[in-house]
Design an enzyme around this catalytic site. Structure first.
Site, short mmCIF file in Angstrom:
data_model
loop_
_atom_site.label_atom_id
_atom_site.label_comp_id
_atom_site.label_asym_id
_atom_site.label_seq_id
_atom_site.Cartn_x
_atom_site.Cartn_y
_atom_site.Cartn_z
N GLY A 1 4.73 6.79 -9.50
CA GLY A 1 4.84 7.16 -7.94
C GLY A 1 6.01 7.38 -7.52
O GLY A 1 6.86 6.50 -7.81
N CYS B 1 5.11 0.59 14.34
CA CYS B 1 4.25 1.79 14.13
C CYS B 1 4.34 2.51 15.48
O CYS B 1 4.55 2.07 16.53
CB CYS B 1 2.95 1.56 13.66
SG CYS B 1 2.24 2.84 12.64
N LYS C 1 9.33 9.20 17.63
CA LYS C 1 8.88 9.33 16.48
C LYS C 1 9.33 10.74 15.88
O LYS C 1 9.55 10.83 14.63
CB LYS C 1 7.21 9.78 16.68
CG LYS C 1 6.41 10.23 15.58
CD LYS C 1 5.45 9.00 15.21
CE LYS C 1 4.58 9.55 13.93
NZ LYS C 1 3.38 8.50 13.72
N GLY D 1 6.71 3.89 -1.68
CA GLY D 1 7.10 2.77 -2.50
C GLY D 1 8.03 3.04 -3.81
O GLY D 1 8.88 2.40 -3.94
N ALA E 1 0.53 9.60 -14.65
CA ALA E 1 0.12 8.47 -15.79
C ALA E 1 -1.43 8.42 -15.76
O ALA E 1 -2.26 8.45 -14.98
CB ALA E 1 0.44 6.86 -15.03
N CYS F 1 -6.54 3.76 7.74
CA CYS F 1 -5.56 4.33 8.14
C CYS F 1 -5.99 4.73 9.83
O CYS F 1 -5.87 6.16 10.17
CB CYS F 1 -5.35 5.52 7.34
SG CYS F 1 -3.65 6.68 7.63
N ILE G 1 0.46 1.19 -1.04
CA ILE G 1 -0.97 1.11 -0.99
C ILE G 1 -1.60 0.49 -2.41
O ILE G 1 -2.86 0.12 -2.35
CB ILE G 1 -1.45 2.37 -0.60
CG1 ILE G 1 -1.00 2.86 0.78
CG2 ILE G 1 -3.04 2.37 -0.54
CD1 ILE G 1 -1.36 3.89 1.51
C1 LIG Z 1 -2.16 10.88 7.85
C2 LIG Z 1 -1.22 9.86 7.61
C3 LIG Z 1 -0.38 9.27 8.56
C4 LIG Z 1 0.47 7.94 8.33
N1 LIG Z 1 1.14 7.61 9.35
C5 LIG Z 1 1.97 6.53 9.41
C6 LIG Z 1 2.92 6.23 10.15
O1 LIG Z 1 2.95 6.67 11.51
N2 LIG Z 1 3.62 5.09 10.13
C7 LIG Z 1 3.58 4.39 8.89
O2 LIG Z 1 4.31 3.45 8.75
N3 LIG Z 1 2.62 4.61 8.01
C8 LIG Z 1 1.94 5.98 8.18
N4 LIG Z 1 1.18 6.10 7.03
C9 LIG Z 1 1.15 5.16 5.88
C10 LIG Z 1 2.18 5.59 4.96
O3 LIG Z 1 2.04 7.17 4.61
C11 LIG Z 1 1.85 4.74 3.69
O4 LIG Z 1 2.21 3.46 4.03
C12 LIG Z 1 2.77 5.28 2.55
O5 LIG Z 1 2.59 6.48 2.21
C13 LIG Z 1 2.56 4.30 1.11
O6 LIG Z 1 3.43 4.64 0.11
P1 LIG Z 1 3.09 4.51 -1.23
O7 LIG Z 1 4.09 5.09 -2.05
O8 LIG Z 1 2.31 3.12 -1.61
O9 LIG Z 1 1.96 5.61 -1.65
P2 LIG Z 1 1.77 7.16 -1.55
O10 LIG Z 1 2.61 7.61 -0.37
O11 LIG Z 1 0.45 7.39 -1.52
O12 LIG Z 1 2.59 7.64 -2.70
C14 LIG Z 1 1.95 7.50 -3.91
C15 LIG Z 1 2.80 8.48 -4.95
O13 LIG Z 1 2.15 8.31 -6.37
C16 LIG Z 1 1.88 9.45 -6.85
N5 LIG Z 1 0.78 9.30 -7.78
C17 LIG Z 1 -0.46 8.89 -7.70
N6 LIG Z 1 -1.31 8.89 -8.74
C18 LIG Z 1 -0.23 9.06 -9.86
C19 LIG Z 1 -0.56 8.75 -11.17
N7 LIG Z 1 -1.51 8.65 -11.49
N8 LIG Z 1 0.74 8.85 -11.87
C20 LIG Z 1 1.78 9.32 -11.36
N9 LIG Z 1 2.18 9.35 -9.94
C21 LIG Z 1 0.87 9.26 -9.15
C22 LIG Z 1 1.67 10.54 -5.73
O14 LIG Z 1 1.61 11.78 -6.36
C23 LIG Z 1 2.44 10.01 -4.88
O15 LIG Z 1 3.78 10.54 -4.82
C24 LIG Z 1 0.32 7.04 7.16
C25 LIG Z 1 -0.42 7.83 6.13
C26 LIG Z 1 -1.20 8.93 6.50
C27 LIG Z 1 -2.15 9.46 5.31
#
Ligand SMILES: Cc1cc2nc3c(=O)[nH]c(=O)nc-3n(C[C@H](O)[C@H](O)[C@H](O)COP(=O)(O)OP(=O)(O)OC[C@H]3O[C@@H](n4cnc5c(N)ncnc54)[C@H](O)[C@@H]3O)c2cc1C
Length: 400
Positions: A10, A346, A381, A14, A80, A160, A290
């Site tokens: 990913g 936030c 923002k 994160g 993956a 969310c 997440i």
């Molecule tokens: C509509 C929306 C609005 C939001 N607004 C806010 C906000 O205002 N403030 C805030 O703090 N947070 C907000 N968030 C939350 C924030 O986006 C998340 O906290 C953040 O995206 C989490 O990051 P992450 O890296 O855990 O996961 P993600 O951002 O989901 O990234 C996961 C990554 O892993 C990749 N992936 C998935 N499966 C695989 C696999 N099998 N193999 C390889 N790669 C893979 C995906 O392509 C992606 O690039 C919002 C979320 C959404 C959906």
């Protein structure tokens, strides 16, 4: 001696932060490889604006390969598909990679199965991925040509909630701008307005009740949606709400590759972790954002989730990277922080205004928590989006 290999799955909030933080910690003493399904970083908080034409994909994304290359990180654009914790090996769509340490930051996928009629093949739209937000933009244009009642929802099991409120406020703002007067209903699984999946903050419920009443929004809390048909949101209690345009935030679940690895995750595909973000089952595996399981401190009549937002995701990624670095150096793990005790920060956008959520702890008990409304939050923002994309693109993950 062969370098220690860290594999990161990913490349979004994160994964990008964990990979770059590891490089900052260990420079050339570690080999870092990121495998990600998306070859772009997506600033998910701005997805709320895509349907209204205020942003497009190019405004809120950047290519990952260049950023990683500049920092000596190998980037593989692939998915993956199997994790073998015993062999320390991950199979991907672009080959097999061995690791000494694995960081899982694969985020979420939408669980559309929770509500029949929701999702790309259904009747109501969502905005939780780039593709979803882009198709919602098409639907919004169709709606403007032939308006009718609007329903914005956060389904049972959703986490969310902030995005649901932001979308609701932005819909209200856009309708007013277009001088369209239609019924606007907010349906949420939260037990009360402003719970946000974090238990609410003092004064939040009253503030939202007042604001929604003033805006002419009908709000229904504690709701479970049975089905979304072509014409109605059918609620579990028997209420049916007619709509022409519907947007619902679905529940999130972890990725199948995580869920299908025996012993790694819970039934939602989230990895149980210590406060070091190390897996409770496999010490060489870490999970952040997440993908990590977080505590669920309450039971509500209608199930809801806890939002794992960008701020704690960034913190978890840095904690995991620092602990991996310490372990590689033969030192004790040095970074610890429970998710519940992280800061809650936030900004909720409302089109031309907004609300800032600030609390000393994401989950209760808290010593301090405030909601600050005002037009300056909208401006903040907008500025934060630009700043965050700039700092991430250049790999400055140590900036605040
Ligand atoms: C509509 C929306 C609005 C939001 N607004 C806010 C906000 O205002 N403030 C805030 O703090 N947070 C907000 N968030 C939350 C924030 O986006 C998340 O906290 C953040 O995206 C989490 O990051 P992450 O890296 O855990 O996961 P993600 O951002 O989901 O990234 C996961 C990554 O892993 C990749 N992936 C998935 N499966 C695989 C696999 N099998 N193999 C390889 N790669 C893979 C995906 O392509 C992606 O690039 C919002 C979320 C959404 C959906």
């Amino acid at each position: 001696m062969a370098k220690t290999e860290v594999l990161v799955l990913g490349g979004n909030f994160g994964g990008l932060t964990a990979a770059l933080e590891l490089k900052h910690e260990l420079n050339d003493d570690v080999s870092v490889r990121v495998v990600s399904t998306s070859d772009r970083f997506v600033f998910n908080p701005s997805l709320i604006w895509l349907p209204f034409g205020k942003r497009d994909a190019a405004d809120i994304t950047f290519p990952l390969a260049e950023t990683f290359a500049e920092h000596g990180i190998d980037f593989v654009h692939a998915t993956a598909i199997a994790i073998d914790p015993a062999a320390h090996r991950v199979t991907t769509t672009a080959g097999t990679f061995d690791y000494d340490y694995l960081v899982i930051s694969t985020g979420y996928r939408n669980n559309f199965a929770a509500v029949p009629g929701l999702g790309p093949d259904g009747h109501a739209h969502t905005i939780t991925t780039l593709a979803d937000a882009e198709s919602t933009a098409v639907a919004w244009q169709e709606f403007l040509a032939d308006p009718g009642p609007v329903v914005v929802a956060a389904t049972q099991g959703a986490s969310c909630f902030g995005a649901a409120y932001e979308f609701l406020f932005n819909v209200h703002h856009q309708l007013a701008k277009a001088k369209i007067s239609v019924p606007l209903t907010f349906v949420t699984s939260e037990p009360f307005l402003g719970h946000f999946g974090i238990g609410g903050l003092k004064g939040g419920e009253a503030m939202l009740e007042k604001h929604l009443a003033k805006s002419g929004v009908t709000a229904l809390t504690g709701q479970s949606i049975d089905e979304i048909t072509s014409a109605r949101f059918e609620l579990a209690g028997g209420t049916a709400i007619p709509f022409r345009f519907g947007m619902a935030i679905p529940p999130f679940v972890g990725q199948d590759v995580v869920k299908e690895t025996p012993g790694l995750s819970d039934d939602k595909g989230y990895v149980p972790v210590h406060d070091t973000y190390q897996s409770k089952s496999f010490p060489e595996i870490y999970a952040v954002g997440i993908a990590a399981q977080v505590p669920m401190p309450w039971h509500t009549a209608v199930p809801i989730g806890v939002p794992k937002t960008g701020f704690p995701t960034d913190a978890m990624a840095k904690i995991a990277a620092r602990n991996i670095a310490s372990t590689i150096k033969g030192e004790p793990q040095r970074a610890h922080k429970e998710f519940a005790e992280m800061l809650a920060v936030c900004m909720l956008d409302a089109g031309n205004s907004g609300v800032m959520i600030l609390a000393d702890h994401i989950l209760p008990p808290r010593k301090a928590g405030v909601l600050i409304p005002g037009p300056e939050i909208h401006a903040m923002k907008l500025a934060f989006e630009k700043y965050f994309l700039w700092k991430s693109r250049h790999g400055y993950v140590r900036l605040p």
